[in-house]
Design an enzyme around this catalytic site. Structure first.
Site, short mmCIF file in Angstrom:
data_model
loop_
_atom_site.label_atom_id
_atom_site.label_comp_id
_atom_site.label_asym_id
_atom_site.label_seq_id
_atom_site.Cartn_x
_atom_site.Cartn_y
_atom_site.Cartn_z
N LYS A 19 0.81 -1.23 0.00
CA LYS A 19 0.00 0.00 0.00
C LYS A 19 0.85 1.29 0.00
O LYS A 19 0.66 2.16 -0.84
CB LYS A 19 -0.94 -0.02 1.21
CG LYS A 19 -1.90 1.14 1.27
CD LYS A 19 -2.83 0.99 2.46
CE LYS A 19 -3.69 2.20 2.68
NZ LYS A 19 -4.72 2.43 1.69
N ASN A 119 -17.85 -5.93 -3.76
CA ASN A 119 -17.47 -4.56 -3.42
C ASN A 119 -16.14 -4.16 -4.05
O ASN A 119 -15.54 -3.17 -3.68
CB ASN A 119 -17.36 -4.41 -1.90
CG ASN A 119 -18.72 -4.48 -1.26
OD1 ASN A 119 -19.73 -4.24 -1.92
ND2 ASN A 119 -18.76 -4.84 0.01
N SER A 435 -21.49 13.10 7.44
CA SER A 435 -20.15 13.30 7.99
C SER A 435 -19.55 14.63 7.55
O SER A 435 -19.92 15.19 6.51
CB SER A 435 -19.24 12.15 7.57
OG SER A 435 -19.19 12.05 6.18
N ARG A 517 -6.90 1.04 -2.15
CA ARG A 517 -7.94 1.23 -1.12
C ARG A 517 -8.48 -0.13 -0.69
O ARG A 517 -8.90 -0.93 -1.52
CB ARG A 517 -9.10 2.07 -1.68
CG ARG A 517 -8.82 3.54 -1.71
CD ARG A 517 -8.77 4.16 -0.32
NE ARG A 517 -10.10 4.29 0.27
CZ ARG A 517 -10.81 5.40 0.20
NH1 ARG A 517 -10.38 6.45 -0.44
NH2 ARG A 517 -12.00 5.46 0.78
N ASP A 601 -29.22 5.69 6.15
CA ASP A 601 -28.40 5.57 4.93
C ASP A 601 -28.47 4.17 4.35
O ASP A 601 -28.35 3.18 5.07
CB ASP A 601 -26.92 5.85 5.27
CG ASP A 601 -26.68 7.30 5.62
OD1 ASP A 601 -27.33 8.16 5.00
OD2 ASP A 601 -25.85 7.57 6.51
N GLU A 607 -25.97 -2.26 -4.81
CA GLU A 607 -25.00 -3.36 -4.91
C GLU A 607 -25.63 -4.71 -4.59
O GLU A 607 -25.13 -5.74 -4.99
CB GLU A 607 -23.88 -3.18 -3.88
CG GLU A 607 -22.89 -2.12 -4.22
CD GLU A 607 -22.12 -1.75 -2.98
OE1 GLU A 607 -21.98 -0.54 -2.76
OE2 GLU A 607 -21.66 -2.64 -2.24
N HIS A 643 -30.33 7.87 2.09
CA HIS A 643 -29.29 8.37 1.17
C HIS A 643 -28.68 7.20 0.42
O HIS A 643 -28.34 6.19 1.02
CB HIS A 643 -28.23 9.11 1.98
CG HIS A 643 -26.91 9.22 1.29
ND1 HIS A 643 -26.72 10.05 0.20
CD2 HIS A 643 -25.74 8.60 1.49
CE1 HIS A 643 -25.47 9.92 -0.22
NE2 HIS A 643 -24.85 9.05 0.54
N HIS A 694 -16.63 13.99 -4.43
CA HIS A 694 -15.56 13.04 -4.77
C HIS A 694 -14.33 13.72 -5.38
O HIS A 694 -13.36 13.07 -5.69
CB HIS A 694 -16.09 11.96 -5.70
CG HIS A 694 -17.25 11.23 -5.08
ND1 HIS A 694 -18.55 11.58 -5.32
CD2 HIS A 694 -17.29 10.21 -4.20
CE1 HIS A 694 -19.34 10.79 -4.62
NE2 HIS A 694 -18.61 9.96 -3.93
C1 MET Z 1 -21.27 6.10 1.95
S1 MET Z 1 -22.68 7.00 2.35
C2 MET Z 1 -22.16 7.91 3.73
C3 MET Z 1 -23.29 8.40 4.57
C4 MET Z 1 -22.87 8.89 5.90
N1 MET Z 1 -23.98 9.42 6.63
C5 MET Z 1 -21.82 9.96 5.73
O1 MET Z 1 -22.19 11.09 5.59
O2 MET Z 1 -20.63 9.70 5.71
ZN ZN Z 2 -22.90 8.33 0.33
#
Ligand code: MET
Ligand code: ZN
Length: 751
Positions: A19, A119, A435, A517, A601, A607, A643, A694
């Site tokens: 890594k 994944n 977050s 990753r 969430d 997936e 989400h 991103h």
């Molecule tokens: C991968 S989705 C992430 C949602 C989570 N509530 C965040 O804001 O990190």
């Molecule tokens: Zn997300």
């Protein structure tokens, strides 16, 4: 002994050895790269060497060349046939290989996509009318083959088949209408490559050509082409191992392949598929049985494997893993006390290879020495021991499950929209996904606490300080509905898994997600129940500081399962329901605290979609039921958000509708017209993820307004929320400051 092989092996090294150097390479300039490259190759050699040695020690018939990759095996195969996208020039150097994967100053990286229903992300090949396939005489395989000569073992060469390479690729110009137009040249290059490599090393005894697209729905023209391609390949080579995995081979394809003389066909027996594969009639000399599951972490039930083998007694067989072991962690012996209690039920990559050896010996010679019998008996013991373990079954949970009845599914039919509107009167409400930046300081607070360097009281004080900072920031930005920012969570699934009983967290159970990753999925081993509330402490605290509404933040059952290793002794949906019962308790407590909006969430909802279309409905059914159970006894005045992290929800729009959430937040920053179209059918509110988190680029106001205006043609403005397209934890404060100010500033421009 019958033959044995392993479809593929992990590439991380035992302790993620590669890594750091890999990541240094990504950001190095030309000179630095030159120096680092040698280190990287040395590390790679060490990993290959160990991987080969494990196989040799376990008497696996072939060692693999072609399952290693410095980034992604699809990208390697693209480089094998010189199909570098135009914008990166024609160089086949390692530097350019990384440029394709990561982008360079001038160019966007190649796209990544999830590898079937795993994944793992692969790099999407790009094609156009001028794509000029050629055999790359300096391909990585050549060097690896040379190196493999240090062992005098039989070699299995591994490549991705031409059909999969084409089918998974994207057309990047307006001229090429059909990817199959490129097939002859691609096939020619691959044939040349195999011929050359076999000349180079005559230890190559078998050629694993992977065609995982064989499990998909394929149109007649693709089916015919597969037949033609493999008729030709098998005319040249008598040792082709046609390899499929993850699901049943498409029924129609079997008819097309039935007369082709493969050396062997590999099938994945992971999901009780033996009955299906027993019946298929292919002319291959051998059938390669994928008995040892490459995608879970449980010990193989050797007795069961032996029974399955016996069902194939009219066929010549080879024994293998179901798929590549890149989907499983490397070695259980690296684990410490965290999973001590369940360690003996578990097999990671190395142990799975040992299992192949045991199965092989068992089968080949039932009277083989005491040593193997001992291992077999031990295996029977641990499998039985697990089945009745007190660590797994909890009466309380089982009783709750038994009592679930139709009335427990809260369909939220009588949602009072006016009540919701009364809380929040404005159109285009702004919020965040959860977050906020995970600064070095926050990470240190968490790791100090984990390592017992600070007391719990002090830890909580420090985290609360961070929460206040995040709340104040949102007030400054003038966001309407606030979040506490999740500074207490490292990874959302791991955070909840640490609190829930029945989950175990490994120390070294890393699995590659993409490039450098890795993820460390927690293990669900037993009935799940709560040790304490999971989010209440933080939310209660946060609420005191603000008058504006605060959103509660939970992770849904589908994501909790999909991003974990799960039990193999009960169906998915039972585990999902256990999680929903826990979430129900939490959500009711949040409601009692006065939290009016709760987000659950489900970034993994897409997936989970099965590969085969005829399995969609079953998935829709159990997944929506498990979600509806979370709302049991919830008032219809509490607003539910969810989400999801991607825009491609064409196939799951009905599922999302059945979750009966009030607001779904989706990614629209890289919007295409597909989403706008899908939204036509969606009647509830939508949170538009107009800020692409991103990249570290600032959010573009113009682009966001453009997208929102397009969407307004399908959705009314009082049903639109505005937010970033995911959590902000990977960003830096300096990036998000301006973007969130921009995000709020578009509101008046829309009304
Ligand atoms: C991968 S989705 C992430 C949602 C989570 N509530 C965040 O804001 O990190
Ligand atoms: Zn997300």
């Amino acid at each position: 002994m019958i033959g044995s092989h392993v479809i593929g092996l992990s590439r991380l090294g035992f302790k993620r050895d590669i890594k750091i150097t890999l990541e240094k390479c990504f950001i190095s300039d030309k000179n630095e790269f030159h120096k680092l490259k040698d280190d990287l190759i040395e590390i790679k050699k060490k990993i290959l060497y160990k991987n080969w040695l494990i196989k040799i020690l376990n008497q696996i018939t072939y060692i693999n060349v072609g399952d290693f990759s410095l980034y992604d095996h699809i990208l390697d195969n693209i480089f094998n046939v010189c199909a570098v996208p135009n914008r990166f020039g024609s160089s086949l150097s390692l530097k350019n290989y990384f440029n394709c994967a990561r982008g360079d100053e001038a160019n966007q990286p190649m796209e990544m996509k999830k590898w079937f229903n795993t994944n793992y992300h692969y790099i999407v090949p790009e094609y156009n009318i001028k794509t000029n396939f050629q055999y790359n005489k300096n391909c990585f395989l050549r060097k690896d083959l040379n190196f493999a000569n240090i062992f005098k073992s039989k070699i299995k060469l591994i490549i991705i088949g031409p059909i999969t390479l084409l089918k998974l690729g994207k057309i990047k110009d307006n001229i090429l209408k059909n990817k199959l137009f490129l097939l002859p040249k691609l096939l020619e290059s691959i044939l040349r490559m195999i011929i050359n490599l076999c000349k180079l090393n005559n230890n190559i005894k078998i050629i694993q050509i992977e065609e995982p697209v064989s499990i998909l729905n394929l149109s007649k023209i693709w089916l015919e082409n597969i037949k033609n391609v493999y008729s030709l390949i098998c005319l040249y080579f008598k040792n082709i191992l046609f390899t499929t995995y993850f699901d049943e081979i498409n029924k129609n394809l079997i008819n097309y392949l039935k007369d082709i003389k493969f050396y062997a066909v590999h099938v994945d027996l992971n999901n009780n598929q033996e009955n299906y594969f027993m019946k298929i009639n292919l002319k291959s000399k051998y059938i390669s049985l994928g008995l040892v599951n490459g995608r879970d972490i449980w010990k193989n039930d050797l007795e069961k494997s032996y029974y399955i083998i016996s069902k194939f007694n009219n066929r010549k067989i080879i024994i293998s893993t179901s798929c590549s072991l890149i989907h499983s962690p490397v070695d259980i012996s690296l684990e410490n006390k965290n999973i001590k209690k369940i360690k003996y039920w578990i097999s990671f990559g190395v142990q799975k290879i040992e299992e192949i050896n045991i199965i092989n010996k068992l089968y080949s010679d039932l009277n083989s020495g005491l040593f193997i019998n001992k291992k077999f008996i031990k295996n029977i013991f641990f499998i039985k021991n697990k089945k009745k373990s007190k660590l797994i079954f909890f009466k309380k949970v089982q009783n709750k499950l038994r009592k679930i009845c139709f009335q427990d599914f809260n369909f939220r039919n009588n949602i009072n929209e006016d009540v919701h509107k009364n809380y929040f009167k404005k159109n285009f409400l702004t919020t965040n996904i959860g977050s906020f930046p995970q600064t070095r300081k926050i990470r240190k607070i968490r790791s100090d606490f984990k390592n017992n360097l600070i007391e719990k009281i002090f830890y909580e004080k420090l985290i609360k300080r961070e929460i206040i900072y995040i709340l104040k920031k949102q007030l400054d930005y003038r966001i309407d509905v606030l979040v506490h920012g999740e500074p207490e969570r490292n990874d959302m699934v791991e955070y909840f898994a640490e609190i829930i009983n029945g989950y175990a967290i490994t120390k070294n159970g890393w699995v590659q997600s993409y490039g450098s990753r890795y993820v460390k999925p927690p293990i669900i081993y037993g009935d799940l129940f709560l040790k304490s509330y999971m989010t209440i402490n933080w939310i209660k605290f946060s609420q005191k500081f603000i008058k504006k509404p605060l959103k509660g933040m939970l992770t849904g059952p589908l994501t909790m399962i999909k991003w974990s290793f799960i039990r193999n002794d009960q169906p998915f949906y039972i585990t999902a329901i256990q999680i929903s019962i826990i979430l129900n308790k939490e959500i009711l407590k949040l409601e009692r605290l006065g939290i009016k909006i709760i987000q659950i969430d489900e970034p993994a909802i897409r997936e989970f979609l099965p590969i085969k279309k005829n399995k969609y409905n079953k998935y829709f059914n159990w997944s929506s039921k498990s979600f509806l159970l979370i709302y049991k006894n919830l008032k219809n005045t509490t607003q539910i958000h969810t989400h999801v992290c991607y825009s491609d929800f064409k196939n799951i729009i009905n599922l999302i509708d059945n979750l009966n959430v009030d607001v779904i937040s989706i990614e629209t920053a890289r919007s295409n017209f597909d989403i706008i179209d899908s939204l036509k059918r969606y009647k509830r509110s939508v949170g538009l993820g107009v800020y692409d988190i991103h990249t570290n680029r600032k959010m573009s106001i113009d682009k966001a307004i453009y997208i929102i205006k397009l969407i307004l043609s399908n959705i009314k403005k009082d049903k639109i929320w505005i937010n970033p397209d995911c959590g902000l934890k990977t960003r830096k404060w300096k990036d998000i400051d301006k973007s969130l100010i921009n995000m709020v500033s578009i509101k008046p421009l829309l009304n």
